[in-house]
Design a protein around this motif. Structure first.
Motif: not given
Length: 182
Positions: A69-81
């Motif tokens: 879940e943390k990796e998925e959140k970090a990936r989504k945040k990186a994609e959004a950024t």
């Protein structure tokens, strides 16, 4: 009672065979878990070891889920950024391109207006008015451009050898502006 004894013996023999198979399977399972079949019993294994294994397995599974879940959140945040950065860059590139095109168009219009003013208009006020209608970016830039044009016109009037008209008509002569043939 003889029939019961015969039936009971068959049942006991079948149960003994099944028990031996279970003991053999249990011994193989203990070896697979790294335990000694001679020192550990069935109740110890299932009561303590398997119970502990199940607890640890569930704990590890929960940790893995939290990590995913943390990796998925970090990936989504990186994609959004990255998406925001790409949009910001695209907007900046578009604005830069639009500014460049606008500068070229305005510069071209200013040059044309200045040339037209020096050729056809008789006074500085009329030329400044013509250039002022074209200038949309910066009033000080327009004023500087107009002042440069009029300084050149004064030079041409004062020094006919430098390309000015000896007749004294501002903007009517010079090397750049040629009178129209009648």
């Amino acid at each position: 009672m003889a029939p019961f004894e015969a039936s009971a013996r068959e049942t006991c023999a079948a149960l003994e065979k099944e028990f031996q198979a279970v003991e053999l399977g249990f011994g193989l399972m203990l070896e697979r878990f790294g335990e000694d079949p001679q020192t550990i019993g069935c109740s110890e294994f299932f009561g303590e070891i398997v119970s502990e294994f199940v607890k640890l397995f569930e704990k590890a599974h929960a940790q893995n889920l939290r990590r995913r879940e943390k990796e998925e959140k970090a990936r989504k945040k990186a994609e959004a950024t990255a998406k925001k950065a790409a949009l910001r860059q695209a907007k900046q590139d578009a604005l830069s391109s639009a500014d460049l095109v606008a500068e070229q168009l305005i510069g071209s219009k200013k040059k044309k207006a200045a040339k037209a003013a020096t050729r056809t208009l008789g006074g500085e006020a009329k030329a400044k008015t013509a250039i002022g209608h074209v200038a949309t970016q910066d009033d000080s830039e327009s004023a500087r451009l107009a002042d440069n044009i009029f300084a050149r016109m004064r030079e041409m009037q004062a020094n006919p050898a430098a390309g000015g008209n000896s007749g004294g008509n501002p903007g009517a002569g010079g090397s750049r502006a040629k009178p129209a043939a009648a």
